[in-house]
Design a protein around this motif. Structure first.
Motif, mmCIF file in Angstrom:
data_model
loop_
_atom_site.group_PDB
_atom_site.id
_atom_site.type_symbol
_atom_site.label_atom_id
_atom_site.label_comp_id
_atom_site.label_asym_id
_atom_site.label_seq_id
_atom_site.Cartn_x
_atom_site.Cartn_y
_atom_site.Cartn_z
ATOM 1 N N MET A 54 0.976 -1.067 -0.012
ATOM 2 C CA MET A 54 0.194 0.122 0.036
ATOM 3 C C MET A 54 0.902 1.433 0.101
ATOM 4 O O MET A 54 1.681 1.643 0.775
ATOM 5 N N SER A 55 0.579 2.482 -1.035
ATOM 6 C CA SER A 55 1.243 2.962 -1.099
ATOM 7 C C SER A 55 1.466 4.133 0.045
ATOM 8 O O SER A 55 -0.128 4.113 0.952
ATOM 9 N N ALA A 56 2.001 5.177 0.266
ATOM 10 C CA ALA A 56 1.953 6.022 1.182
ATOM 11 C C ALA A 56 0.765 6.596 0.728
ATOM 12 O O ALA A 56 -0.114 7.373 1.580
ATOM 13 N N ALA A 57 0.775 7.104 -0.327
ATOM 14 C CA ALA A 57 -0.867 8.515 -0.803
ATOM 15 C C ALA A 57 -1.633 7.598 -0.403
ATOM 16 O O ALA A 57 -2.714 7.982 -0.085
ATOM 17 N N VAL A 58 -1.500 6.220 -1.420
ATOM 18 C CA VAL A 58 -3.562 5.532 -0.525
ATOM 19 C C VAL A 58 -3.307 5.631 0.320
ATOM 20 O O VAL A 58 -4.662 5.717 1.355
ATOM 21 N N ARG A 59 -2.765 5.231 1.710
ATOM 22 C CA ARG A 59 -2.401 5.082 3.021
ATOM 23 C C ARG A 59 -2.994 6.373 3.974
ATOM 24 O O ARG A 59 -3.871 6.389 4.450
ATOM 25 N N GLU A 60 -2.272 7.461 3.879
ATOM 26 C CA GLU A 60 -3.018 9.007 4.363
ATOM 27 C C GLU A 60 -3.627 9.458 3.361
ATOM 28 O O GLU A 60 -4.938 10.001 4.182
ATOM 29 N N ALA A 61 -4.256 9.008 2.274
ATOM 30 C CA ALA A 61 -5.976 9.237 1.755
ATOM 31 C C ALA A 61 -7.189 8.788 2.550
ATOM 32 O O ALA A 61 -7.492 9.307 2.829
ATOM 33 N N ALA A 62 -6.349 7.344 2.615
ATOM 34 C CA ALA A 62 -7.799 6.809 3.876
ATOM 35 C C ALA A 62 -8.051 7.046 4.835
ATOM 36 O O ALA A 62 -8.977 7.278 5.571
ATOM 37 N N GLN A 63 -7.077 7.014 5.246
ATOM 38 C CA GLN A 63 -6.872 7.631 6.296
ATOM 39 C C GLN A 63 -7.099 9.172 6.682
ATOM 40 O O GLN A 63 -8.814 9.264 8.393
ATOM 41 N N ALA A 64 -7.733 9.361 6.285
ATOM 42 C CA ALA A 64 -7.943 11.162 5.920
ATOM 43 C C ALA A 64 -9.533 10.910 6.018
ATOM 44 O O ALA A 64 -10.345 11.622 6.739
ATOM 45 N N VAL A 65 -10.037 10.206 4.645
ATOM 46 C CA VAL A 65 -11.165 10.104 5.054
ATOM 47 C C VAL A 65 -12.086 9.758 6.275
ATOM 48 O O VAL A 65 -13.463 9.761 6.893
ATOM 49 N N VAL A 66 -11.318 8.517 7.096
ATOM 50 C CA VAL A 66 -11.583 8.054 7.971
ATOM 51 C C VAL A 66 -11.898 9.477 9.085
ATOM 52 O O VAL A 66 -12.558 8.943 9.858
ATOM 53 N N ALA A 67 -10.656 9.433 8.950
ATOM 54 C CA ALA A 67 -10.757 10.630 10.409
ATOM 55 C C ALA A 67 -11.756 11.757 9.722
ATOM 56 O O ALA A 67 -12.458 12.801 10.992
ATOM 57 N N ALA A 68 -12.040 12.125 8.863
ATOM 58 C CA ALA A 68 -13.327 13.012 8.602
ATOM 59 C C ALA A 68 -14.922 12.646 8.631
ATOM 60 O O ALA A 68 -15.918 13.381 9.159
ATOM 61 N N GLY A 69 -14.750 10.900 9.453
ATOM 62 C CA GLY A 69 -16.193 10.367 10.301
ATOM 63 C C GLY A 69 -16.805 10.125 8.826
ATOM 64 O O GLY A 69 -18.032 9.536 9.489
ATOM 65 N N HIS A 70 -16.465 10.067 7.628
ATOM 66 C CA HIS A 70 -16.739 8.927 7.113
ATOM 67 C C HIS A 70 -16.968 7.177 7.069
ATOM 68 O O HIS A 70 -16.652 7.321 8.072
ATOM 69 N N HIS A 71 -17.668 6.496 6.841
ATOM 70 C CA HIS A 71 -18.292 5.141 7.231
ATOM 71 C C HIS A 71 -17.600 4.418 5.897
ATOM 72 O O HIS A 71 -17.472 3.688 5.043
ATOM 73 N N VAL A 72 -16.371 4.412 6.155
ATOM 74 C CA VAL A 72 -15.015 3.492 5.438
ATOM 75 C C VAL A 72 -15.346 2.170 5.754
ATOM 76 O O VAL A 72 -14.688 1.532 7.066
ATOM 77 N N THR A 73 -15.929 1.243 4.706
ATOM 78 C CA THR A 73 -15.652 -0.196 4.529
ATOM 79 C C THR A 73 -14.794 -1.022 4.708
ATOM 80 O O THR A 73 -14.781 -0.929 3.180
ATOM 81 N N ILE A 74 -13.551 -1.838 4.268
ATOM 82 C CA ILE A 74 -12.733 -2.666 3.791
ATOM 83 C C ILE A 74 -14.329 -4.153 3.164
ATOM 84 O O ILE A 74 -14.865 -4.611 3.596
ATOM 85 N N ALA A 75 -13.846 -3.625 1.974
ATOM 86 C CA ALA A 75 -14.752 -4.614 1.654
ATOM 87 C C ALA A 75 -14.509 -5.504 0.275
ATOM 88 O O ALA A 75 -13.207 -5.364 -0.701
ATOM 89 N N THR A 76 -13.993 -7.054 1.087
ATOM 90 C CA THR A 76 -12.504 -8.019 0.347
ATOM 91 C C THR A 76 -12.911 -9.288 0.365
ATOM 92 O O THR A 76 -13.869 -9.356 0.656
ATOM 93 N N GLY A 77 -12.342 -9.554 -0.986
ATOM 94 C CA GLY A 77 -12.144 -11.602 -0.723
ATOM 95 C C GLY A 77 -11.566 -11.901 0.330
ATOM 96 O O GLY A 77 -11.493 -13.399 0.215
ATOM 97 N N ARG A 78 -10.585 -11.075 1.040
ATOM 98 C CA ARG A 78 -9.784 -11.939 2.249
ATOM 99 C C ARG A 78 -10.840 -11.919 2.872
ATOM 100 O O ARG A 78 -11.571 -11.305 3.135
ATOM 101 N N SER A 79 -9.483 -13.336 3.888
ATOM 102 C CA SER A 79 -11.109 -13.393 4.488
ATOM 103 C C SER A 79 -10.328 -13.123 6.031
ATOM 104 O O SER A 79 -9.570 -11.914 6.094
ATOM 105 N N LEU A 80 -10.401 -13.870 7.249
ATOM 106 C CA LEU A 80 -11.325 -12.347 8.193
ATOM 107 C C LEU A 80 -9.407 -12.055 8.805
ATOM 108 O O LEU A 80 -9.039 -10.787 9.069
ATOM 109 N N ASN A 81 -8.909 -13.060 8.989
ATOM 110 C CA ASN A 81 -6.868 -12.387 9.013
ATOM 111 C C ASN A 81 -6.246 -12.143 8.308
ATOM 112 O O ASN A 81 -5.119 -11.240 8.735
ATOM 113 N N ALA A 82 -6.842 -11.841 7.631
ATOM 114 C CA ALA A 82 -5.824 -11.257 6.245
ATOM 115 C C ALA A 82 -6.285 -9.631 5.732
ATOM 116 O O ALA A 82 -5.808 -8.690 5.047
#
Length: 296
Positions: A54-82
């Motif tokens: 994960m690049s720094a640009a993507v991580r920081e942008a995602a963190q900013a949207v989380v910090a802004a109070g939006h409901h950021v939801t991971i939606a993945t084919g990965r299993s729980l532990n991954a």
């Protein structure tokens, strides 16, 4: 569209709604949840590249949207532990995540002993699909996520999306398990050959999607990322026009059409791009970061 749903005969929902969860739902609605966006994010090929970075640009942008109070939801084919490391990486302390292509929904809460609880789990009998596929694809490798989130596999099959080390078992043991997710992989077949095998055997009673390579994900009938996200949208009291989703894979097609603003990554297959409202740059050009920053 490559994901198809058979007749809804083999799916069991395991839901647990506590008084605490009900209170949280009511509080969310009373505290202006409708003013926030619900942002669904695929992981592999969207937040992280195909090397898992994960690049720094993507991580920081995602963190900013989380910090802004939006409901950021991971939606993945990965299993729980991954999935858990990704949740932590982008700073979701309280919220939700969809794992196993919709088969599992987590409520993330830093105050809980494990930092999360499972609020929804959809299981199915994998036997009919596995028997039919093995006749058609005898050289393929098979893995199964069971209801306790263990992975059972044939042919020493292991993948980073499992999140745990797979346990080698014989095929009969796999047939007798209760599944959340089944994965079929073959280095000897093409995706087109997988499609042909599926058309030949049918696969009624499950939902399935073919991946980038000769990779097949199978879930309970009717279960997709979109079906799980819709449960969460209702739970959070978010209006449908305030939904955003970003993804790159064929297992994201339903999610992109579910969202009012569905964004395909630049490297996505043509059918995924066709399902989206817009296209961003590729994962290697931080495409998700551009979309996330546009929400701030």
């Amino acid at each position: 569209m490559t994901t198809m749903t058979g007749s809804p005969v083999a799916g069991n929902d395991d839901r647990r709604t506590t008084d605490q969860n009900d209170a949280g739902q009511n509080d969310a609605r009373q505290n202006g949840a409708r003013d926030k966006l619900m942002v669904a994010l695929d992981v592999d090929g969207t937040l992280v590249d195909h090397d898992g970075h994960m690049s720094a640009a993507v991580r920081e942008a995602a963190q900013a949207v989380v910090a802004a109070g939006h409901h950021v939801t991971i939606a993945t084919g990965r299993s729980l532990n991954a999935t858990l490391p990704v949740i932590e990486h982008i700073g979701i302390d309280n919220g939700y995540a969809v794992c196993s292509n919709g088969g599992v929904i987590l409520r993330v809460d830093s105050g809980l002993p494990d930092g999360y609880e499972i609020i929804h789990k959809a299981t199915f009998d994998p036997g009919p699909a596995l028997r039919a596929l093995r006749k058609r694809l005898p050289s393929a490798k098979y893995a199964l996520e069971d209801e306790d989130f263990n992975f059972l596999s044939t042919e020493r099959f292991q993948d980073a999306s499992f999140g745990v080390e797979a346990i080698g078992v014989d095929f009969q043991t796999m047939l007798e398990a209760t599944a959340v997710r089944v994965v079929v992989f073959s280095s000897e077949n093409t995706p087109e050959e997988f499609h042909a095998a599926i058309r030949h055997v049918g696969l009624a009673g499950v939902t399935y999607s073919v991946g980038w390579t000769a990779w097949l994900d199978i879930a309970a009938a009717g279960v997709t990322k979109a079906s799980a996200l819709e449960q969460l949208r209702d739970r959070l009291g978010i209006e449908a026009p305030r939904t955003v989703a970003i993804g790159d894979g064929r297992n994201d097609i339903e999610m992109l059409t579910w969202a009012r603003r569905g964004v395909a990554m630049g490297q996505a297959p043509v059918e995924v791009i066709a399902a989206a409202d817009e296209v961003t740059k590729s994962v290697y050009d931080d495409g998700a970061a551009y979309v996330l920053r546009s929400l701030l």
